[in-house]
Design an enzyme around this catalytic site. Sequence first.
Site, PDB file in Angstrom:
ATOM      1  N   ASP A 145       0.798  -1.227   0.000  1.00 15.96           N
ATOM      2  CA  ASP A 145       0.000   0.000   0.000  1.00 15.96           C
ATOM      3  C   ASP A 145       0.834   1.283   0.000  1.00 15.96           C
ATOM      4  O   ASP A 145       1.748   1.430   0.817  1.00 15.96           O
ATOM      5  CB  ASP A 145      -0.882   0.071   1.246  1.00 15.96           C
ATOM      6  CG  ASP A 145      -1.792  -1.122   1.425  1.00 15.96           C
ATOM      7  OD1 ASP A 145      -1.701  -2.064   0.634  1.00 15.96           O
ATOM      8  OD2 ASP A 145      -2.595  -1.100   2.375  1.00 15.96           O
ATOM      9  N   TRP A 169       5.466 -10.358   1.783  1.00 15.74           N
ATOM     10  CA  TRP A 169       4.908  -9.478   2.807  1.00 15.74           C
ATOM     11  C   TRP A 169       5.454  -9.844   4.185  1.00 15.74           C
ATOM     12  O   TRP A 169       5.665 -11.005   4.514  1.00 15.74           O
ATOM     13  CB  TRP A 169       3.387  -9.601   2.787  1.00 15.74           C
ATOM     14  CG  TRP A 169       2.660  -8.674   3.706  1.00 15.74           C
ATOM     15  CD1 TRP A 169       2.143  -7.462   3.400  1.00 15.74           C
ATOM     16  CD2 TRP A 169       2.354  -8.897   5.095  1.00 15.74           C
ATOM     17  NE1 TRP A 169       1.533  -6.903   4.502  1.00 15.74           N
ATOM     18  CE2 TRP A 169       1.664  -7.761   5.551  1.00 15.74           C
ATOM     19  CE3 TRP A 169       2.619  -9.940   5.979  1.00 15.74           C
ATOM     20  CZ2 TRP A 169       1.205  -7.657   6.870  1.00 15.74           C
ATOM     21  CZ3 TRP A 169       2.173  -9.824   7.295  1.00 15.74           C
ATOM     22  CH2 TRP A 169       1.477  -8.697   7.719  1.00 15.74           C
ATOM     23  N   ARG A 264      -7.947  -0.083  11.388  1.00 17.09           N
ATOM     24  CA  ARG A 264      -6.703   0.296  10.714  1.00 17.09           C
ATOM     25  C   ARG A 264      -6.954   1.309   9.596  1.00 17.09           C
ATOM     26  O   ARG A 264      -8.068   1.685   9.313  1.00 17.09           O
ATOM     27  CB  ARG A 264      -6.015  -0.939  10.121  1.00 17.09           C
ATOM     28  CG  ARG A 264      -6.872  -1.764   9.169  1.00 17.09           C
ATOM     29  CD  ARG A 264      -6.157  -3.072   8.820  1.00 17.09           C
ATOM     30  NE  ARG A 264      -6.949  -3.927   7.952  1.00 17.09           N
ATOM     31  CZ  ARG A 264      -7.829  -4.848   8.382  1.00 17.09           C
ATOM     32  NH1 ARG A 264      -8.020  -5.009   9.681  1.00 17.09           N
ATOM     33  NH2 ARG A 264      -8.494  -5.603   7.531  1.00 17.09           N
ATOM     34  N   GLU A 313     -11.440  -1.384   4.213  1.00 21.07           N
ATOM     35  CA  GLU A 313     -10.028  -1.021   4.211  1.00 21.07           C
ATOM     36  C   GLU A 313      -9.719   0.249   3.413  1.00 21.07           C
ATOM     37  O   GLU A 313     -10.421   0.655   2.497  1.00 21.07           O
ATOM     38  CB  GLU A 313      -9.166  -2.183   3.691  1.00 21.07           C
ATOM     39  CG  GLU A 313      -9.098  -3.364   4.632  1.00 21.07           C
ATOM     40  CD  GLU A 313      -8.016  -4.354   4.276  1.00 21.07           C
ATOM     41  OE1 GLU A 313      -7.476  -4.985   5.196  1.00 21.07           O
ATOM     42  OE2 GLU A 313      -7.695  -4.519   3.066  1.00 21.07           O
TER      43      GLU A 313
END
Length: 563
Positions: A145, A169, A264, A313
């Site tokens: 991101d 990741w 988040r 998100e």
Amino acid sequence: MNKWISPFSAVFLALHVLALCQGAENEPPQLVPKVKREFKIQKHYLNLPIKNGAPKRKVTTLVDGRVLVSNDIELADAKPDWWAFMDVSAWRGQTLTLEVDTLPADTTALSSVEQSDSITGAEDLYREPLRGQFHFSSRRGWNNDPNGLVFFRGEYHLFYQHNPYGWAWGNMHWGHAVSADLVHWREIGDALAPDELGPMFSGSAVVDWQNTSGLGLPGQPAQVLIYAAAGNPAVQAIASSTDGRHYTKFTGNPVLRQITPGNRDPKVLWYEPARKWVMVLYVELKGTNTFHFLSSPDLKEWTVMSHVEGFFECPDLFELPVDGDVNNEKWVLTAGSSEYTVGRFDGTTFTPETAKLPGHRGSGFYAAQTFSDIPAKDGRRIQIGWLQTATPGMPFNQSMSIPMELKLTGTPEGPRLTWTPVKELQSLRVRSWNFGPADIAPQSADPLAAVQAELVELRAEFEPGDASEVAFNVRGGTIVYDAKKQEISVNNHLAPAPLRGGKQRWCIYCDRTALEVFAGDGVTYVPMPFTPKADNLALGLHIKGGGVKFTVLEVHELKSAWR
């Protein structure tokens, strides 16, 4: 005295010894706990050997005995696949210790760590075969991101989710790069590293012009990063800088405690009518995906105001004029998938005026964010998204989309977002071919047949007329327009692309690992991870069913954005 051994006994003994040897070879290696190596820091980097798929070891970095950070790293016990680097220049003259939780007794993982003023294996940096040449990617490791997109002190700042020590990741840091023109990026290094609150998940950035936070200095407003610290509990925190290079985490973190597990991706903006900060935050509430809206006078104390349901998100919230009319401005709320809705926002509550609408129409595009604090004289709303371009065999993985300007345009169905490549990308043009205006029929010679280019920008404006199909081939990528269905196909991926004023206006960008297609004046944006064969530099145009009137038909060969 020698003892005679029968042939049968000798064979039996040999097989027994062989079995014992093979058993020893098959035994797991002996692991040694808490292996350490100290370095008197005299150079810029520590280079660490990485083996993709190796067991992850907990590597803790300490300076003069103080723990800085711990990371899970696939250290190479022998020959590495690639080398990661740790910037240790801030601790020059001090003693830095690497402590590994466990290591095989015969490993070379720690002994091969090199202290150097250069990155090991960087001779071909930015020229690697699968390095996008005008799509940002990190020098080493994984990125996902985009975070904290902000204009500050004359530079565009791009922060991003980053694993500096792995191809996949993990170990979420905030990487950091800057650019004066949105095209040529310079990687600064990691701005945020995991800490006792958890790994550094996504967030945003603002400039605190009024020094509401008290984190600025006289004449030096603070650039404030707002991020999710994804520990247990999951909380929101801030860090600040007055120079855009060095970042200090707020001693009072977290500034927002957990609402529900996993909340988040805080997106923060200044709401001028009420002179307050607004945060949009992803919160799973009783099994439902929501965006919560919170307010703060100082970026440190936050109060929940309202929420909307059905969004997942990476929120973004911004205001745009419809067709450039400043007297008709609407608010746009977007999610990680780039789905969005258009509506009203009064500083407390967002009221949708449209259904949830599809954003991009391609694949491998996620978590897009727009820049904050772009000067008013510019006035653009510029977006970058995570482009999921896997790069096997490379010491880096994934990239970002090209930067795009967002607008709201009126349609018979209501206002809709459009995506347009930023004008700054035109600075990469090194050679151009112009074939328009032209009327091209199915039996016409292909005007693009003589064009060869690796990095491509193709622009076309056409009226399809009686044609049933208009098809471009760009280095093996196929972009086909079905005039009757008003539908575009990019590598067999379908998307609606209605005519605008009886015409199609296209822009196509092709890089080493990505294809991005803009159609219908930008109403249709189709991003696509795509790796053309290195030796295929061909372009082509094919028409079926009838003649096509091209007002614009041009190809630009681009140069690399990496200096």
